[in-house]
Design an enzyme around this catalytic site. Structure first.
Site, PDB file in Angstrom:
ATOM      1  N   HIS A  60       5.605  -8.091   2.645  1.00  0.00           N
ATOM      2  CA  HIS A  60       5.846  -6.835   1.919  1.00  0.00           C
ATOM      3  C   HIS A  60       5.002  -5.704   2.501  1.00  0.00           C
ATOM      4  O   HIS A  60       4.005  -5.940   3.173  1.00  0.00           O
ATOM      5  CB  HIS A  60       5.585  -6.957   0.410  1.00  0.00           C
ATOM      6  CG  HIS A  60       4.201  -7.344   0.007  1.00  0.00           C
ATOM      7  ND1 HIS A  60       3.781  -8.642  -0.117  1.00  0.00           N
ATOM      8  CD2 HIS A  60       3.117  -6.574  -0.308  1.00  0.00           C
ATOM      9  CE1 HIS A  60       2.518  -8.660  -0.505  1.00  0.00           C
ATOM     10  NE2 HIS A  60       2.093  -7.433  -0.619  1.00  0.00           N
TER      11      HIS A  60
ATOM     12  N   HIS B 168      -0.953  -1.086   1.946  1.00  0.00           N
ATOM     13  CA  HIS B 168      -1.226  -2.229   2.829  1.00  0.00           C
ATOM     14  C   HIS B 168       0.080  -2.850   3.317  1.00  0.00           C
ATOM     15  O   HIS B 168       1.151  -2.565   2.785  1.00  0.00           O
ATOM     16  CB  HIS B 168      -2.108  -3.286   2.141  1.00  0.00           C
ATOM     17  CG  HIS B 168      -1.518  -3.959   0.945  1.00  0.00           C
ATOM     18  ND1 HIS B 168      -1.656  -3.478  -0.351  1.00  0.00           N
ATOM     19  CD2 HIS B 168      -0.770  -5.082   0.835  1.00  0.00           C
ATOM     20  CE1 HIS B 168      -1.053  -4.302  -1.176  1.00  0.00           C
ATOM     21  NE2 HIS B 168      -0.505  -5.267  -0.501  1.00  0.00           N
TER      22      HIS B 168
ATOM     23  N   GLU C 270      -2.974  -7.603   4.402  1.00  0.00           N
ATOM     24  CA  GLU C 270      -3.011  -8.767   3.499  1.00  0.00           C
ATOM     25  C   GLU C 270      -2.326  -9.928   4.215  1.00  0.00           C
ATOM     26  O   GLU C 270      -1.319  -9.710   4.917  1.00  0.00           O
ATOM     27  CB  GLU C 270      -2.266  -8.431   2.199  1.00  0.00           C
ATOM     28  CG  GLU C 270      -2.157  -9.581   1.218  1.00  0.00           C
ATOM     29  CD  GLU C 270      -1.375  -9.206  -0.038  1.00  0.00           C
ATOM     30  OE1 GLU C 270      -0.766  -8.131  -0.100  1.00  0.00           O
ATOM     31  OE2 GLU C 270      -1.352 -10.037  -0.970  1.00  0.00           O
TER      32      GLU C 270
HETATM   33  C1  LIG Z   1      -2.980  -9.836  -4.382  1.00  0.00           C
HETATM   34  C2  LIG Z   1      -2.071  -9.204  -5.385  1.00  0.00           C
HETATM   35  C3  LIG Z   1      -1.080  -8.265  -4.736  1.00  0.00           C
HETATM   36  C4  LIG Z   1      -0.149  -9.083  -3.851  1.00  0.00           C
HETATM   37  O1  LIG Z   1       0.420  -8.548  -2.897  1.00  0.00           O
HETATM   38  O2  LIG Z   1       0.058 -10.264  -4.211  1.00  0.00           O
HETATM   39  C5  LIG Z   1      -1.783  -7.188  -3.966  1.00  0.00           C
HETATM   40  O3  LIG Z   1      -1.491  -6.833  -2.851  1.00  0.00           O
HETATM   41  S1  LIG Z   1      -3.094  -6.475  -4.803  1.00  0.00           S
HETATM   42  C6  LIG Z   1      -3.556  -5.070  -3.777  1.00  0.00           C
HETATM   43  C7  LIG Z   1      -4.804  -4.449  -4.328  1.00  0.00           C
HETATM   44  N1  LIG Z   1      -5.985  -5.200  -3.907  1.00  0.00           N
HETATM   45  C8  LIG Z   1      -6.640  -4.860  -2.794  1.00  0.00           C
HETATM   46  O4  LIG Z   1      -6.331  -3.894  -2.126  1.00  0.00           O
HETATM   47  C9  LIG Z   1      -7.807  -5.753  -2.422  1.00  0.00           C
HETATM   48  C10 LIG Z   1      -8.393  -5.365  -1.076  1.00  0.00           C
HETATM   49  N2  LIG Z   1      -8.844  -3.986  -1.116  1.00  0.00           N
HETATM   50  C11 LIG Z   1     -10.170  -3.673  -1.253  1.00  0.00           C
HETATM   51  O5  LIG Z   1     -11.048  -4.521  -1.368  1.00  0.00           O
HETATM   52  C12 LIG Z   1     -10.493  -2.205  -1.272  1.00  0.00           C
HETATM   53  O6  LIG Z   1      -9.330  -1.461  -1.560  1.00  0.00           O
HETATM   54  C13 LIG Z   1     -11.070  -1.693   0.088  1.00  0.00           C
HETATM   55  C14 LIG Z   1     -12.402  -2.383   0.359  1.00  0.00           C
HETATM   56  C15 LIG Z   1     -10.095  -1.928   1.222  1.00  0.00           C
HETATM   57  C16 LIG Z   1     -11.294  -0.197  -0.024  1.00  0.00           C
HETATM   58  O7  LIG Z   1     -11.967   0.034  -1.205  1.00  0.00           O
HETATM   59  P1  LIG Z   1     -12.527   1.512  -1.502  1.00  0.00           P
HETATM   60  O8  LIG Z   1     -11.489   2.528  -1.157  1.00  0.00           O
HETATM   61  O9  LIG Z   1     -13.063   1.544  -2.890  1.00  0.00           O
HETATM   62  O10 LIG Z   1     -13.739   1.523  -0.514  1.00  0.00           O
HETATM   63  P2  LIG Z   1     -14.189   2.601   0.497  1.00  0.00           P
HETATM   64  O11 LIG Z   1     -13.948   3.955  -0.080  1.00  0.00           O
HETATM   65  O12 LIG Z   1     -15.550   2.212   0.921  1.00  0.00           O
HETATM   66  O13 LIG Z   1     -13.173   2.400   1.738  1.00  0.00           O
HETATM   67  C17 LIG Z   1     -13.695   1.976   2.965  1.00  0.00           C
HETATM   68  C18 LIG Z   1     -12.902   2.703   4.025  1.00  0.00           C
HETATM   69  O14 LIG Z   1     -11.573   2.132   4.026  1.00  0.00           O
HETATM   70  C19 LIG Z   1     -10.631   3.164   3.791  1.00  0.00           C
HETATM   71  N3  LIG Z   1      -9.564   2.594   2.995  1.00  0.00           N
HETATM   72  C20 LIG Z   1      -9.601   2.259   1.694  1.00  0.00           C
HETATM   73  N4  LIG Z   1      -8.418   1.743   1.309  1.00  0.00           N
HETATM   74  C21 LIG Z   1      -7.618   1.774   2.399  1.00  0.00           C
HETATM   75  C22 LIG Z   1      -6.278   1.404   2.664  1.00  0.00           C
HETATM   76  N5  LIG Z   1      -5.505   0.894   1.667  1.00  0.00           N
HETATM   77  N6  LIG Z   1      -5.775   1.573   3.892  1.00  0.00           N
HETATM   78  C23 LIG Z   1      -6.552   2.094   4.890  1.00  0.00           C
HETATM   79  N7  LIG Z   1      -7.844   2.487   4.728  1.00  0.00           N
HETATM   80  C24 LIG Z   1      -8.353   2.323   3.482  1.00  0.00           C
HETATM   81  C25 LIG Z   1     -11.368   4.260   3.066  1.00  0.00           C
HETATM   82  O15 LIG Z   1     -10.712   5.477   3.275  1.00  0.00           O
HETATM   83  C26 LIG Z   1     -12.705   4.177   3.745  1.00  0.00           C
HETATM   84  O16 LIG Z   1     -12.610   4.814   4.999  1.00  0.00           O
HETATM   85  P3  LIG Z   1     -13.691   5.936   5.407  1.00  0.00           P
HETATM   86  O17 LIG Z   1     -13.194   6.461   6.721  1.00  0.00           O
HETATM   87  O18 LIG Z   1     -15.006   5.179   5.458  1.00  0.00           O
HETATM   88  O19 LIG Z   1     -13.652   6.945   4.278  1.00  0.00           O
HETATM   89 CO   LIG Z   2       0.210  -7.018  -1.589  1.00  0.00          CO
END
Ligand SMILES: CC[C@H](C(=O)O)C(=O)SCCNC(=O)CCNC(=O)[C@H](O)C(C)(C)COP(=O)(O)OP(=O)(O)OC[C@H]1O[C@@H](n2cnc3c(N)ncnc32)[C@H](O)[C@@H]1OP(=O)(O)O
Ligand SMILES: [Co+2]
Length: 134
Positions: free
Chosen positions: A7, A79, A130
């Site tokens: 997905h 993602h 993912e």
């Molecule tokens: C599993 C159930 C379901 C499924 O498919 O079955 C799902 O998919 S659930 C989806 C939701 N869960 C997750 O996304 C879990 C993994 N994600 C995380 O742990 C956080 O979202 C994380 C760590 C990727 C980012 O968290 P956060 O934005 O709070 O942290 P930062 O601000 O420190 O971000 C660090 C850095 O990454 C960039 N960032 C954040 N999110 C994304 C993204 N989706 N795509 C690309 N880049 C992303 C953010 O802008 C920061 O960059 P920087 O240049 O340092 O500002």
């Molecule tokens: Co997902």
């Protein structure tokens, strides 16, 4: 290692509104919402011929997508999920290659009842990846 694209996920501020758009304007088949408290999101899946689109909105105070939506209030691509046939072998191989696995590094059960892991976006060209074991 990588199989099909399972997905592509879009984070949205209003899941009901996004669902109505995909269902009523784009004419797509959309699943019922799934509240995934362990993941801090509520999701629906848009069923397509060759893959799915996951629409997700924050659930609870500690949602991992809250910061994403603060940066992009109207939502955005969040993602991409690739299928793998052995998620632990994939994890160990990717960690050995220096990629960061998010969370405690162990798979959790995702929306499809399968083990999933997330890889840090900074290690994959700014894209949150993912992996889902199928
Ligand atoms: C599993 C159930 C379901 C499924 O498919 O079955 C799902 O998919 S659930 C989806 C939701 N869960 C997750 O996304 C879990 C993994 N994600 C995380 O742990 C956080 O979202 C994380 C760590 C990727 C980012 O968290 P956060 O934005 O709070 O942290 P930062 O601000 O420190 O971000 C660090 C850095 O990454 C960039 N960032 C954040 N999110 C994304 C993204 N989706 N795509 C690309 N880049 C992303 C953010 O802008 C920061 O960059 P920087 O240049 O340092 O500002
Ligand atoms: Co997902």
């Amino acid at each position: 290692m990588l199989g099909r694209v399972n997905h592509i996920a879009i984070a949205v501020p209003d899941l009901a509104q996004a669902t109505a758009t995909y269902r009523d304007v784009l004419g797509a088949r959309v699943s019922q919402p799934q509240a995934l408290a362990a993941h801090g999101v509520t999701v629906v899946f848009v069923e397509l011929e060759n893959t799915k689109v996951e629409l997700l909105e924050p659930l609870g105070a500690d949602s991992p997508i809250t910061a994403f939506l603060e940066k992009s209030p109207s939502g955005g691509m969040h993602h991409i999920c690739y299928e793998v046939d052995d998620i632990l072998a994939a994890r160990d191989q990717l960690k050995a290659s220096g990629l960061r696995v998010l969370g405690d590094g162990n798979p959790k059960i995702g929306a499809h009842g399968k083990p999933v892991l997330f890889l840090h976006p900074k290690d994959l060209n700014g894209t949150l990846v993912e992996l889902e074991e199928v």
